[in-house]
Design a protein around this motif. Structure first.
Motif, PDB file in Angstrom:
ATOM      1  N   PRO A 123     -12.232  25.066  16.779  1.00 12.42           N
ATOM      2  CA  PRO A 123     -13.483  25.456  17.437  1.00 12.42           C
ATOM      3  C   PRO A 123     -14.504  26.055  16.477  1.00 12.42           C
ATOM      4  N   ALA A 124     -14.034  26.833  15.492  1.00 18.85           N
ATOM      5  CA  ALA A 124     -14.959  27.442  14.534  1.00 18.85           C
ATOM      6  C   ALA A 124     -15.639  26.384  13.676  1.00 18.85           C
ATOM      7  N   TYR A 153     -16.103  23.265  14.527  1.00 19.54           N
ATOM      8  CA  TYR A 153     -16.975  22.519  15.436  1.00 19.54           C
ATOM      9  C   TYR A 153     -18.274  23.278  15.663  1.00 19.54           C
ATOM     10  N   GLU A 154     -18.180  24.590  15.781  1.00 16.98           N
ATOM     11  CA  GLU A 154     -19.366  25.418  15.990  1.00 16.98           C
ATOM     12  C   GLU A 154     -20.279  25.380  14.773  1.00 16.98           C
ATOM     13  N   SER A 155     -19.691  25.237  13.594  1.00 14.28           N
ATOM     14  CA  SER A 155     -20.462  25.236  12.356  1.00 14.28           C
ATOM     15  C   SER A 155     -21.235  23.937  12.156  1.00 14.28           C
ATOM     16  N   ARG A 209     -21.470  19.852  14.014  1.00 15.06           N
ATOM     17  CA  ARG A 209     -20.941  18.942  15.028  1.00 15.06           C
ATOM     18  C   ARG A 209     -21.906  17.792  15.278  1.00 15.06           C
ATOM     19  N   ASN A 257     -15.028  18.877  21.765  1.00 15.83           N
ATOM     20  CA  ASN A 257     -14.081  19.525  20.871  1.00 15.83           C
ATOM     21  C   ASN A 257     -12.692  19.582  21.505  1.00 15.83           C
ATOM     22  N   GLY A 290     -24.605  24.938  13.067  1.00 15.37           N
ATOM     23  CA  GLY A 290     -24.577  26.192  13.799  1.00 15.37           C
ATOM     24  C   GLY A 290     -24.274  27.325  12.842  1.00 15.37           C
ATOM     25  N   GLN A 291     -23.436  28.253  13.276  1.00 14.77           N
ATOM     26  CA  GLN A 291     -23.048  29.366  12.414  1.00 14.77           C
ATOM     27  C   GLN A 291     -22.269  28.846  11.217  1.00 14.77           C
ATOM     28  N   VAL A 325     -13.809  31.840  18.232  1.00 16.19           N
ATOM     29  CA  VAL A 325     -15.099  31.676  18.894  1.00 16.19           C
ATOM     30  C   VAL A 325     -15.020  32.324  20.264  1.00 16.19           C
ATOM     31  N   ASP A 331     -12.502  29.373  23.501  1.00 21.63           N
ATOM     32  CA  ASP A 331     -11.742  28.267  22.944  1.00 21.63           C
ATOM     33  C   ASP A 331     -11.679  27.121  23.952  1.00 21.63           C
TER      34      ASP A 331
END
Length: 210
Positions: free
Chosen positions: A40-41, A43-45, A47, A53, A120-121, A186, A189
């Motif tokens: 997930p982390a 994917y957040e960064s 995608r 996800n 993202g982040q 995140v 999840d």
């Protein structure tokens, strides 16, 4: 050496999908079901908008349920393609033969067609974290064996043995451990139920078995 394409590959062979082919499909709104099997982390960064996800460990545990409910074209996405290949084998063993792997992963798509990705982040990819930890442990073992005690050198040997086992079994205990670290968490999840609820209605749903 040439790469197989949908036209040149033998019949019934599912070939990878190139970043350019996927970008063209996205441009024409004929996108397949996109499954991102990273953490997930990660994917957040970075995608692909519209992707879902489903981390590799979640997919592995529920591959029969996923393969038994959906059919049609599926594209598997990860950072560089390695985890997507593992996911493809899990789905194939469960009866879903139509899954394709994005060549080069999301990093290749960003490099060639950046407008089809979203940042993202900022977080380190899991393979980068594994290299950092493994390298640090080996360096610690080497320096410790020279400066403190020769026995500390066994640490480097243990890391080497772990990496060898990881290659032989196509698994990574270090990555599994790092995934649980606070910086890789995140807010929410993904769950299998959330993923199944998000699947677009355009995806073909298999008829229930009688």
């Amino acid at each position: 050496m040439t790469t197989a394409t949908a036209e040149t590959a033998p019949k019934n062979t599912v070939v990878p999908i190139s970043p350019t082919e996927l970008a063209e499909r996205l441009d024409t709104r004929q996108a397949p079901l996109l499954l991102d099997v990273r953490t997930p982390a990660e994917y957040e960064s970075l995608r692909v908008p519209g992707s879902h996800n489903v981390p590799l460990d979640l997919l592995q545990k529920n591959c029969e349920r996923i393969a038994g409910q959906y059919e049609g074209e599926v594209v598997l996405i990860c950072q560089t393609g390695n985890r997507a290949k593992q996911a493809k084998e899990h789905l194939r063993s469960a009866g879903l033969d139509s899954a394709r792997v994005l060549e080069g992963g999301v990093t290749a798509l960003e490099s060639e067609h950046k407008h089809h990705t979203r940042r993202g982040q900022n977080r380190w990819a899991m393979d980068r974290q594994v290299r950092m930890v493994a390298g640090s442990l080996v360096l610690t073992g080497f320096l410790g064996s020279k400066l403190i005690s020769p026995k500390i050198g066994y640490l480097a040997g243990a890391v080497g043995a772990g990496l060898t086992f990881s290659a032989l079994t196509d698994s990574c205990a270090m990555a599994s451990a790092l995934q649980k670290m606070p910086w890789n968490q995140v807010d929410a999840d993904p769950s299998l139920e959330k993923f199944l609820a998000e699947i677009p209605s355009a995806v073909q749903v298999k008829a229930p078995r009688r």
